[in-house]
Design an enzyme around this catalytic site. Structure first.
Site, PDB file in Angstrom:
ATOM      1  N   GLY A 155     -12.604  -0.136  -6.700  1.00 16.23           N
ATOM      2  CA  GLY A 155     -11.811  -1.375  -6.762  1.00 16.23           C
ATOM      3  C   GLY A 155     -10.490  -1.118  -7.451  1.00 16.23           C
ATOM      4  O   GLY A 155     -10.064   0.046  -7.582  1.00 16.23           O
ATOM      5  N   ASN A 156      -9.819  -2.162  -7.881  1.00 16.68           N
ATOM      6  CA  ASN A 156      -8.586  -1.991  -8.666  1.00 16.68           C
ATOM      7  C   ASN A 156      -8.461  -3.176  -9.623  1.00 16.68           C
ATOM      8  O   ASN A 156      -9.310  -4.060  -9.651  1.00 16.68           O
ATOM      9  CB  ASN A 156      -7.368  -1.835  -7.750  1.00 16.68           C
ATOM     10  CG  ASN A 156      -7.168  -3.050  -6.877  1.00 16.68           C
ATOM     11  OD1 ASN A 156      -6.888  -4.132  -7.375  1.00 16.68           O
ATOM     12  ND2 ASN A 156      -7.344  -2.876  -5.560  1.00 16.68           N
ATOM     13  N   TYR A 157      -7.379  -3.182 -10.406  1.00 21.10           N
ATOM     14  CA  TYR A 157      -7.268  -4.138 -11.518  1.00 21.10           C
ATOM     15  C   TYR A 157      -6.698  -5.499 -11.132  1.00 21.10           C
ATOM     16  O   TYR A 157      -6.458  -6.335 -11.996  1.00 21.10           O
ATOM     17  CB  TYR A 157      -6.386  -3.539 -12.617  1.00 21.10           C
ATOM     18  CG  TYR A 157      -6.969  -2.303 -13.253  1.00 21.10           C
ATOM     19  CD1 TYR A 157      -8.119  -2.391 -14.034  1.00 21.10           C
ATOM     20  CD2 TYR A 157      -6.370  -1.060 -13.076  1.00 21.10           C
ATOM     21  CE1 TYR A 157      -8.654  -1.253 -14.635  1.00 21.10           C
ATOM     22  CE2 TYR A 157      -6.894   0.077 -13.666  1.00 21.10           C
ATOM     23  CZ  TYR A 157      -8.040  -0.027 -14.443  1.00 21.10           C
ATOM     24  OH  TYR A 157      -8.572   1.087 -15.033  1.00 21.10           O
ATOM     25  N   SER A 158      -6.450  -5.751  -9.864  1.00 17.27           N
ATOM     26  CA  SER A 158      -5.807  -7.027  -9.508  1.00 17.27           C
ATOM     27  C   SER A 158      -6.696  -8.210  -9.902  1.00 17.27           C
ATOM     28  O   SER A 158      -7.890  -8.237  -9.599  1.00 17.27           O
ATOM     29  CB  SER A 158      -5.519  -7.072  -8.010  1.00 17.27           C
ATOM     30  OG  SER A 158      -5.041  -8.355  -7.651  1.00 17.27           O
ATOM     31  N   ALA A 201      -3.978  -6.438  -3.570  1.00 20.49           N
ATOM     32  CA  ALA A 201      -3.975  -4.992  -3.803  1.00 20.49           C
ATOM     33  C   ALA A 201      -5.139  -4.432  -2.974  1.00 20.49           C
ATOM     34  O   ALA A 201      -6.294  -4.480  -3.404  1.00 20.49           O
ATOM     35  CB  ALA A 201      -4.154  -4.703  -5.276  1.00 20.49           C
TER      36      ALA A 201
END
Ligand code: PMT
Length: 401
Positions: A208-211, A278
């Protein structure tokens, strides 16, 4: 336009209370109706007689009218108003607003308010710069209030330490600008992507990512405020991320493939799309159907490219449609953004860089540049709600040309 607008003006105990008279005069001159609600401390600085003479309405201060004992309904005021403006707003009132301490008529009115709320802080420099005041102002912003800061018109993230209340004409201009754009996108349909995507590895793990979705949600609210119907295609964000406007329809997805599918289905019926999500560029080639166990050996996950949603929409785009992209960069920012602008067929691209403090993932603020074939415009660090306004302003200029 302020003509016909109903404004509740909250006045608190500050020396700047005398400026409320100028605010009332200007609002009335522009055709607004003003109802004053004043705190007990506010009355020490300015008399209700002056205020009611200017507004042609009795001033509300107590829960019960002193004249006939009738009850002043804060709920009715909350429904009546098109906006509430608290000017001057002292540190004490800002603190009570941020913490729901409803011990006077002004705070109860604020808590019942259905209309947008504008707050013009007024205090000395040290009080303004104090971490508790700063925290309370940020809390108010996070609740969707508009903070009118001297010099900027709206609150910048790094409060520059000016506590003196913004001048009455600028406060009134803020309200005017707010109402000017309200409804200006009526009938338009906007697709917005927000948040991260999760690419499954096995039943318990993902890439995943930090969005957080904050930037995308701010864009959705801003388009809806201007009257647009919004399809918000949203990756997995925290449960606290909720939309406010009934004009926003949310489509929850998890992976880039699901987001791609939802966007392909929705975009043909849209006037515009703003791609703020993102999106993971890669996903594991295969998803294990059971939890992968530790073996003591190295492990390799083979990744394959995900669909590029932006490029796909860029190809589908008709002459009547617009497409806005984002670029989140860590180096050679402008050059990378320029390349994406052309390759994905965006009308313009919003660049944010992880090198700028307060910009990008999770923060309540962002610092952007808007890049198009016509050049690059840089904006200062602002709350994401304000950044959304700048982006949507640019979008409407483009559509209205
Ligand atoms: O959600 P927040 O915490 O508020 O953070 C906001 C944000 C930092 C996520 C946001 O401001 C932002 O920059 N979004 C885009 C992040 C990104 O993935 O940028 P990119 O440079 O990798 O992608 C370029 C553009 O193509 C973006 O519009 C992206 O949505 C789109 N894209 C990317 C990959 C892909 N497979 N499909 C896409 O559509």
């Amino acid at each position: 336009m302020l003509q016909g607008k109903k404004i509740v003006l909250g006045i608190t105990g500050s020396i700047a209370a005398y400026k409320s008279c100028l605010i009332i005069r200007q609002l009335i001159k522009k055709g607004a109706e003003v109802q004053v609600v004043i705190t007990p401390a506010g009355k020490e600085f300015i008399t209700p007689i002056t205020l009611s003479a200017l507004t042609s309405k009795p001033v509300i201060s107590e829960f019960f009218s002193q004249r006939d004992g009738t009850w002043h309904s804060h709920v009715d005021l909350g429904l009546w108003a098109d906006a509430m403006l608290i000017a001057p707003a002292t540190a004490a009132t800002i603190g009570k607003m941020a913490n729901g301490i409803a011990d006077n008529m002004l705070i109860t009115t604020y808590l019942s308010m259905k209309a947008p709320v504008f707050v013009a802080p007024a205090m000395d420099l040290d009080m303004y710069a104090h971490p508790s005041t700063q925290q309370n102002l940020k809390t108010l912003q996070a609740y969707g209030n508009h903070i009118i800061e001297p010099g900027t018109g709206f609150l910048a993230s790094k409060l520059e330490g000016k506590g003196r209340m913004e001048e009455p004409e600028n406060i009134v201009a803020c309200l005017e600008r707010f109402f000017d754009v309200q409804g200006s996108m009526k009938g338009k349909k906007v697709l917005i992507t927000a948040g991260p995507t999760y690419e499954k590895i096995d039943p318990v793990r993902f890439i995943g990512n930090y969005s957080s979705g904050k930037m995308g949600f701010a864009l959705a609210e801003e388009c809806a405020r201007r009257g647009a119907q919004v399809e918000l295609v949203c990756g997995p964000v925290s449960a606290s991320m909720q939309t406010v406007s009934p004009l926003i329809h949310r489509v929850n997805v998890e992976s880039a493939k699901e987001m791609h599918q939802a966007c392909l289905e929705l975009y043909p019926a849209m006037d515009t799309a703003i791609l703020c999500a993102a999106v993971a560029d890669f996903a594991p080639e295969s998803i294990a159907d059971q939890k992968i166990k530790r073996t003591g050996y190295d492990m390799t996950i083979r990744l394959v490219p995900n669909p590029d949603i932006a490029a796909a929409l860029g190809k589908m785009k008709k002459d009547s449609q617009t497409l806005v992209g984002f670029a989140l960069e860590t180096h050679d920012e402008a050059a990378h953004a320029q390349e994406k602008l052309a390759r994905k067929n965006f009308d313009f691209i919003v660049l944010n860089s992880l090198n700028d403090e307060g910009a990008g993932f999770q923060t309540d603020t962002n610092k952007i540049s808007i890049i198009s074939t016509e050049g690059k415009e840089d904006f200062p660090l602002k709350p994401k709600a304000e950044v959304a306004k700048d982006i949507v302003d640019r979008l409407t200029q483009l559509v209205m040309r």
